[in-house]
Design an enzyme around this catalytic site. Structure first.
Site, short mmCIF file in Angstrom:
data_model
loop_
_atom_site.label_atom_id
_atom_site.label_comp_id
_atom_site.label_asym_id
_atom_site.label_seq_id
_atom_site.Cartn_x
_atom_site.Cartn_y
_atom_site.Cartn_z
N TYR A 172 1.00 -1.33 -0.15
CA TYR A 172 0.00 0.03 -0.01
C TYR A 172 1.01 1.10 -0.04
O TYR A 172 0.48 2.19 -0.63
CB TYR A 172 -0.89 0.00 1.24
N ARG A 232 -3.54 4.57 3.27
CA ARG A 232 -4.62 3.99 4.21
C ARG A 232 -5.85 4.11 3.19
O ARG A 232 -6.83 3.21 2.78
CB ARG A 232 -5.11 4.70 5.28
N CYS A 260 -6.34 -7.33 -6.09
CA CYS A 260 -6.12 -6.57 -5.03
C CYS A 260 -5.35 -7.42 -4.13
O CYS A 260 -4.71 -6.83 -3.04
CB CYS A 260 -7.36 -6.14 -4.33
N SER A 317 3.24 -3.38 4.28
CA SER A 317 4.50 -3.07 4.10
C SER A 317 5.63 -4.29 4.63
O SER A 317 6.52 -4.26 3.98
CB SER A 317 5.10 -1.64 4.72
#
Length: 100
Positions: free
Chosen positions: A22, A35, A52, A58
């Site tokens: 992300y 976020r 997705c 991370s």
DNA sequence: CGCTTGACACCGT
DNA sequence: AACGGTGCCAAGC
């Protein structure tokens, strides 16, 4: 072009067998809204087009995807693409990491 | 227009 | 190493 739209577009670019985080996606959008990236992905109006499941946290862990549901099939699909997963964490996820 | 929420990331304990 | 609290940003209500 919304923020979410960009997120989906980038996500589509992820080649099979590769993954990203992300944080990276957000950075590619010149933003720190990692976020919001998650928010966009969860909406995911283009479910089949936007992989997705190739976007992880991370540290290489599946944040929420499997957490929401015991959807082992998706995880299994990732494994089939060459990604090994231990519990919620991806093994050698850095090697599969796609930095765009 | 402002408060709350969420598929995160970072830092302290 | 694991857990919890805090900050971040966009969307929804």
């Amino acid at each position: 072009m919304n923020f979410s739209n960009k997120v989906w577009q980038l996500t589509q670019k992820i080649p099979k067998g590769k993954i990203t985080t992300y944080n990276i996606v957000a950075k590619k959008l010149n933003s720190k809204a990692y976020r919001a990236v998650g928010q966009a992905l969860k909406k995911n109006p283009n479910a089949p087009e936007v992989p997705c499941h190739r976007v992880v946290a991370s540290d290489g862990s599946i944040y929420g995807y499997k957490g929401i549901k015991n959807n082992k099939e998706k995880i299994n699909l990732l494994k089939k693409e060459g990604i090994k997963i231990k519990g919620k964490k991806i093994i050698n996820f850095k090697e599969h990491l796609y930095k765009f």
